[in-house]
Enzyme design. Sequence first.
Site, PDB file in Angstrom:
ATOM      1  N   GLU A   1       5.326   9.336  22.401  1.00 45.01           N
ATOM      2  CA  GLU A   1       6.242   9.857  21.393  1.00 45.01           C
ATOM      3  C   GLU A   1       5.728  11.166  20.782  1.00 45.01           C
ATOM      4  OE1 GLU A   1       6.682   7.284  18.006  1.00 45.01           O
ATOM      5  OE2 GLU A   1       8.533   8.248  17.355  1.00 45.01           O
TER       6      GLU A   1
ATOM      7  N   GLY B   1      -2.782   4.432  13.913  1.00 44.55           N
ATOM      8  CA  GLY B   1      -3.068   3.746  12.660  1.00 44.55           C
ATOM      9  C   GLY B   1      -2.696   2.282  12.718  1.00 44.55           C
ATOM     10  N   GLY B   2      -1.564   2.006  13.350  1.00 46.45           N
ATOM     11  CA  GLY B   2      -1.111   0.621  13.447  1.00 46.45           C
ATOM     12  C   GLY B   2      -2.035  -0.219  14.294  1.00 46.45           C
TER      13      GLY B   2
ATOM     14  N   LYS C   1       0.870  -1.173   0.000  1.00 48.31           N
ATOM     15  CA  LYS C   1       0.000   0.000   0.000  1.00 48.31           C
ATOM     16  C   LYS C   1       0.905   1.221   0.000  1.00 48.31           C
ATOM     17  CE  LYS C   1      -2.410   3.240   2.238  1.00 48.31           C
ATOM     18  NZ  LYS C   1      -1.577   4.172   2.938  1.00 48.31           N
TER      19      LYS C   1
ATOM     20  N   GLY D   1       4.626   2.697  11.205  1.00 49.23           N
ATOM     21  CA  GLY D   1       3.838   3.918  11.228  1.00 49.23           C
ATOM     22  C   GLY D   1       3.418   4.286  12.633  1.00 49.23           C
ATOM     23  N   SER D   2       2.278   4.985  12.726  1.00 49.41           N
ATOM     24  CA  SER D   2       1.865   5.542  14.010  1.00 49.41           C
ATOM     25  C   SER D   2       1.173   4.492  14.865  1.00 49.41           C
ATOM     26  CB  SER D   2       0.911   6.712  13.789  1.00 49.41           C
ATOM     27  OG  SER D   2      -0.328   6.220  13.305  1.00 49.41           O
TER      28      SER D   2
ATOM     29  N   CYS E   1      12.480   6.502  14.118  1.00 52.15           N
ATOM     30  CA  CYS E   1      11.784   5.676  15.106  1.00 52.15           C
ATOM     31  C   CYS E   1      12.637   5.511  16.358  1.00 52.15           C
ATOM     32  CB  CYS E   1      11.495   4.290  14.546  1.00 52.15           C
ATOM     33  SG  CYS E   1      10.717   4.319  12.941  1.00 52.15           S
TER      34      CYS E   1
ATOM     35  N   GLU F   1       5.500  -1.794  13.564  1.00 50.00           N
ATOM     36  CA  GLU F   1       6.529  -1.078  14.318  1.00 50.00           C
ATOM     37  C   GLU F   1       5.982   0.322  14.486  1.00 50.00           C
ATOM     38  OE1 GLU F   1      10.310   0.671  12.872  1.00 50.00           O
ATOM     39  OE2 GLU F   1       9.125   1.599  14.448  1.00 50.00           O
TER      40      GLU F   1
END
Lengths: 504, 504
Positions: B388, B242-243, B181, B238-239, B299, B262
């Site tokens: 974060e 969203g993850g 994606k 990603g965030s 990250c 992650e």
Amino acid sequence: MTFTPHGKHLIAGKWVASETTFISDPAEGTAHPFSVGTPELVAQAATAAEEAFWTYGYTSREERAIFLETIADEIEARGDDVTAIGTSESGLPKGRLEGERGRTCGQLRLFAQHIRDGKYLDRRTDGALTDRTPPRPEIRMMERPIGPVAVFGASNFPLAFSTAGGDTAAALAAGCPVVVKGHSAHPGTGEIIAEAIHAAIGRCKLHPGVFSLIQGGNRKVGEALVTHPFIKAVGFTGSLGGGRALFDLCAARPEPIPFFGELGSVNPMFLLPAALKARAHELGAGWAASLAMGAGQFCTNPGIAVVPEGAEGDAFVEATATALRNTGPQVMLTQGIAKAYRDGKARFDSRNSVRPVMTTESEGRTASPNLYEVAAEAFLEDHTLSEEVFGPLGLVVRIGSGEDMPGFARGFEGQLTTTIHMDDGDTDLARKLLPVLERKAGRLLVNGFPTGVEVVDSMVHGGPYPASTNFGATSVGTLAIRRFLRPVSYQNLPKALVEGDLAL
Amino acid sequence: MTFTPHGKHLIAGKWVASETTFISDPAEGTAHPFSVGTPELVAQAATAAEEAFWTYGYTSREERAIFLETIADEIEARGDDVTAIGTSESGLPKGRLEGERGRTCGQLRLFAQHIRDGKYLDRRTDGALTDRTPPRPEIRMMERPIGPVAVFGASNFPLAFSTAGGDTAAALAAGCPVVVKGHSAHPGTGEIIAEAIHAAIGRCKLHPGVFSLIQGGNRKVGEALVTHPFIKAVGFTGSLGGGRALFDLCAARPEPIPFFGELGSVNPMFLLPAALKARAHELGAGWAASLAMGAGQFCTNPGIAVVPEGAEGDAFVEATATALRNTGPQVMLTQGIAKAYRDGKARFDSRNSVRPVMTTESEGRTASPNLYEVAAEAFLEDHTLSEEVFGPLGLVVRIGSGEDMPGFARGFEGQLTTTIHMDDGDTDLARKLLPVLERKAGRLLVNGFPTGVEVVDSMVHGGPYPASTNFGATSVGTLAIRRFLRPVSYQNLPKALVEGDLAL
């Protein structure tokens, strides 16, 4: 029987009674009261397990190996009592319980050897590159235990898949404290095994939080256990419904944890034309024996045989039916399992598409074998026919020809095992079938029956969903330890801190 | 710039346009229209990936190694264009994109070598025991690819963690077709990399379903991808928000699949007393450099420093602030990330418990560094301070003394990395801190800064939740391939079927 259960939980080294009890329902012999678990006891056990991790997670591999071997010794020291309570509760025969005790102690000793060897740590070192721009520091990696693990034993293996079974052995070997939710089908067997572990903890002078047993009797016990923040993974063997519910709880936690559930399987066998032509009767008798063994109460019970149409297939079906007719009723593990078996049979009886080949009526807590037949097309149209009926119920799926098998096999869900029966003349067909079957199962057999799971390095007892909730894992064999490990990198560690397993 | 994106998806070897488009938002240069993905395109790509698996999943390791190397060659052949579109879209400097291209191609070639070596197959054989009762058949085991894999790239590494990044390289190396994606922050960069993979598929004569790129622009694309029945695992960077949403979808599928997400980390550093005494200024300058590097968009950005109270800690804080004052504003990856950075800063400004040490106002798509200070007790009471803030924002946590650090460290959530700064005089304290820190993170560093992740066998880029959704996995280094493999046992296979990788 000299052992009489006191019915208490073992919480971090102390035998604890609850206010409420449930009465066990043994297949034979005396019923006993057992304390019902509570979320408060779960929290005590999980907290003690977390405390224990700070020492147990840093024991040497040799210390843990001796602990595992001591557990095996303590189980053997209680051997006759273990067999007596185990047969009483489960209805399984004495020889089976003795064999299972051997397997359970063998597993513990195998894991002791496995961790002594140390390869499971998967240690890697990338040396420093001081001249590179930028310089690369030394990096080491090894597998570390994950923390406290929850174990839910299976009804059908009161020793080898229960209190000190494969999940517990793998977790303790890795360095993880264990909290077992006792199975209410064999609470006394759980208690005597917990006594053995308790004695081993004392002899090895380990933190008592390394092991707790909380008797069940209340759904809230399991829910509290898998959702407790200190629990870092779950090993489970049981039904699809119960397993999926606990899996969902693990995934929905604020901190999700892995749920290693082994949920059962119909373990399809494919009878290829040359093999069928050569030995239809032998295959039928062999299937009947595997299907009816232990009242069909094995996760790897071969519930489905895919057989080409024609006279040789008919002969196989007839040979199976004849052999099953000679199998009498067998006692099942619980009343509930016996009822579920009757319900499963009723489902088959209710289907017009399904032909009864040899049917029986099972009564009370017993099961007698049943054999049905269905056309491949009708099988694919009715998903319920591919669902496990726990017990000695076989379904023959008749298929146009061997060449139709690879396409047909794609329609199966995930399985623990798939089996090919073949002769030399079937090799080309088997080569087409094998890639499909290996996507469907954790173990692929040729010319054998899937009951009988070897406890070895090369075993995979797991598979795609719904056979298990985690296709990358096994619950039998030494690879099972990987479920309870996580890799950690150590970058630029000074020599003084390169200690223990890192120091290789 | 000679490369102008056409804005289409790559679906199984064909460039396909959608009816609706979104306009890219480059940091500099020309915006372009890109096709918006749809669930129908996802289904086409997943179906083609499943078809491709029946050949690609059975390619030789050498064939796949050559494929990976050919992708690297094709990326290098487009090197200048890749850098041009990458810098335009991301705002990252040219040197960074060139370095990232080198890392991306290096990763592909490392995985080629890794699978040629073959150790990742973890092959095991337990020989037949014909004299045993019952006889034991031969059992072999090896790791097999799991099937089609979905990959969601990261905004902050448009090459190394994106279209042909570590997840894609690991999956293709394992033998799994990939559906990417595309990230809407760098759709043109995704397109040119997809072109390179497309060319490599043609040169290696592979099934075109081996790789598809579906551009995003609609939340339904990701949802359709992770819930498609043919997709067997997901790699995501990603965030947290969203993850977690995608993780939940994977867990809730009828057939749940692993989601390897992650999700980021604050990567705490612990400054031990002797190290602080010896080099407070040097450590402050070093932290400031790591914190502000790439606008703090890593990250592994070290967002938190745990520092003892007292004059030496004050000197460290002042040295950090001084170095950060000399860091100007830097362009961020997207408008959304720049806004989230300002919001994160506002959260700190709103807290009475937090003291601003050096604050700045960031404008538009840029970020300037910010430094805050808080007492350890206040930090533990306010969970939002440990979340974060993606960008160059640092928080100093002042703690009574070094001896308080091990207890304090227990309060941290899961991290990608934890760091100890120490001198010889700190060894005893470090020995107490290390067991806590290794439970909190996938990588533990001494006397370094966590930005800069080596792509080696010993790397773990992952960690306990929320750093990742799967503490047993890494998304960087060769161990990353294990996410896309499953063990399979082969019992009693006739010689004629012991072929390919099984034949060792």
